[in-house]
Design an enzyme around this catalytic site. Structure first.
Site, mmCIF file in Angstrom:
data_model
loop_
_atom_site.group_PDB
_atom_site.id
_atom_site.type_symbol
_atom_site.label_atom_id
_atom_site.label_comp_id
_atom_site.label_asym_id
_atom_site.label_seq_id
_atom_site.Cartn_x
_atom_site.Cartn_y
_atom_site.Cartn_z
ATOM 1 N N SER A 1 -12.439 -4.337 0.182
ATOM 2 C CA SER A 1 -12.750 -3.935 1.551
ATOM 3 C C SER A 1 -14.250 -3.789 1.693
ATOM 4 O O SER A 1 -14.897 -3.150 0.863
ATOM 5 C CB SER A 1 -12.117 -2.573 1.881
ATOM 6 O OG SER A 1 -10.723 -2.643 1.795
ATOM 7 N N LYS B 1 -6.391 4.093 9.940
ATOM 8 C CA LYS B 1 -7.707 4.530 9.468
ATOM 9 C C LYS B 1 -8.510 5.072 10.646
ATOM 10 O O LYS B 1 -9.468 4.453 11.114
ATOM 11 C CB LYS B 1 -8.469 3.344 8.837
ATOM 12 C CG LYS B 1 -7.747 2.708 7.656
ATOM 13 C CD LYS B 1 -8.607 2.759 6.422
ATOM 14 C CE LYS B 1 -7.880 2.183 5.219
ATOM 15 N NZ LYS B 1 -8.642 2.299 3.992
ATOM 16 N N ARG C 1 0.860 -1.173 0.000
ATOM 17 C CA ARG C 1 0.000 0.000 0.000
ATOM 18 C C ARG C 1 0.896 1.223 0.000
ATOM 19 O O ARG C 1 1.695 1.412 0.909
ATOM 20 C CB ARG C 1 -0.863 -0.050 1.261
ATOM 21 C CG ARG C 1 -1.844 1.058 1.434
ATOM 22 C CD ARG C 1 -2.539 0.923 2.795
ATOM 23 N NE ARG C 1 -3.228 2.139 3.125
ATOM 24 C CZ ARG C 1 -4.493 2.387 2.800
ATOM 25 N NH1 ARG C 1 -5.216 1.484 2.185
ATOM 26 N NH2 ARG C 1 -5.041 3.542 3.092
#
Lengths: 207, 207
Positions: free
Chosen positions: A109, A138, A40
């Site tokens: 997700s 997050k 990521r």
């Protein structure tokens, strides 16, 4: 490559990692038992993402472990990654299924039953369900309750990994729910010894 | 689709445009004579880029004009765009040539003779040479001199469009140099009447 082993799914994070390089971070995660790696990268140029992905892919390939690229299907195609993972704000899984080579692992997700059902219908190979807990990665995500996780498990047949604040303390809460694996970021990559952290998380999950 | 007409190449800019929507901005540019459109989106989610690209593509297809996606080859693939344009910090043209469908138009930004030669060798279909002048869009870019532009023209055979502060005032300086077209952002999309602005720029360039 065989079916992925979702037991311990490790996502990289350049800003949280304890290792000096992404490559070392990934090496250690694999050494500790990660069966699948997600790269990521945010706020880097496409060229830089591509270079890192190619370099990490050499490592995962040497260990026979699939590499999943977050969001950027073009980077996945460019380096021949085994998969791509998308969130609800990324390309739809149905579009990816059409444009990626056959056999590409597509992860989605999902934080609701509706998102989970749609992702499976769109051709997703697995779901990342979360965030289960508030996390540094997050902070603004709404948390998924264990009730919703159970509903999602009943609603879809594809593998589920849970993500979001999965660590030694929270793992016991998620056992026996039919979840296929745990996805972690900081619990492995930010640990002083990522290999040791990975081993412990995996053992506790499998215990 | 036939060979692109590079005479007037219009790039979108959501933040500079005078029109209320990207779609209207593109409609007006085409009405004024744009022969090729580049969609450039930064700081939007992949899903939002995809949705906009699909919507703009319906317009360009209705006019038989190629749509080029800036940087994101995955968005280009997802919507079946005619091309992709990359800068020096994006995926290399050689990689794109391998992963995109045959016939995809691949454009590369070049500001030096070396970059131009490499792009052509890598399989680029055209070059965007610039920035020729300082602009609001690329304030930090180093400017390309007319001398370098001439050298690039001698060094490569593929079409060249010039970009960066190309407007009614600067166009005369670039005539007779073997340049195939002008690429503009604000001179069209920020104009009060983008169609009229496009017509005037095209006429002056062709005069």
């Amino acid at each position: 490559m065989q079916k992925p082993d979702y037991t311990l799914y490790v996502c990289t994070d350049r800003h949280l990692m304890s290792s000096p390089t992404i490559e070392e971070s990934v090496e250690k995660a694999i050494e500790g038992g990660a069966g699948i790696i997600q790269l990521r990268e945010k706020d880097v140029s496409s060229r830089s993402f591509y270079d890192t992905a190619a370099s990490v892919h050499r490592i995962t390939m040497a260990h026979g472990i699939p590499l999943i690229i977050n969001d950027r299907a073009d980077i996945a195609l460019a380096i021949g990654a085994e998969g791509v993972h998308v969130g609800q704000e990324d390309l739809p899984a149905s579009v990816l299924r059409r444009m990626m080579p056959e056999g590409t692992i597509i992860g989605v997700s999902a934080s609701t039953v509706e998102e989970a059902i749609r992702a499976e219908a769109d051709g997703a190979d697995y779901l990342g369900v979360g965030a289960m807990n508030p996390t540094a990665t997050k902070a603004d995500a709404e948390n998924v309750t264990i009730g919703t996780l159970k509903e999602i498990r009943r609603a879809v047949r594809i593998p589920i990994v849970i993500i979001g604040g999965i660590n030694m303390g929270t793992i016991p809460s998620y056992k026996g729910l039919g979840v296929d694996g745990i996805a972690v970021v900081s619990a492995v990559v930010a640990a002083p010894d990522p290999a040791e952290a990975a081993r412990k998380l995996r053992s506790l999950w499998l215990a």
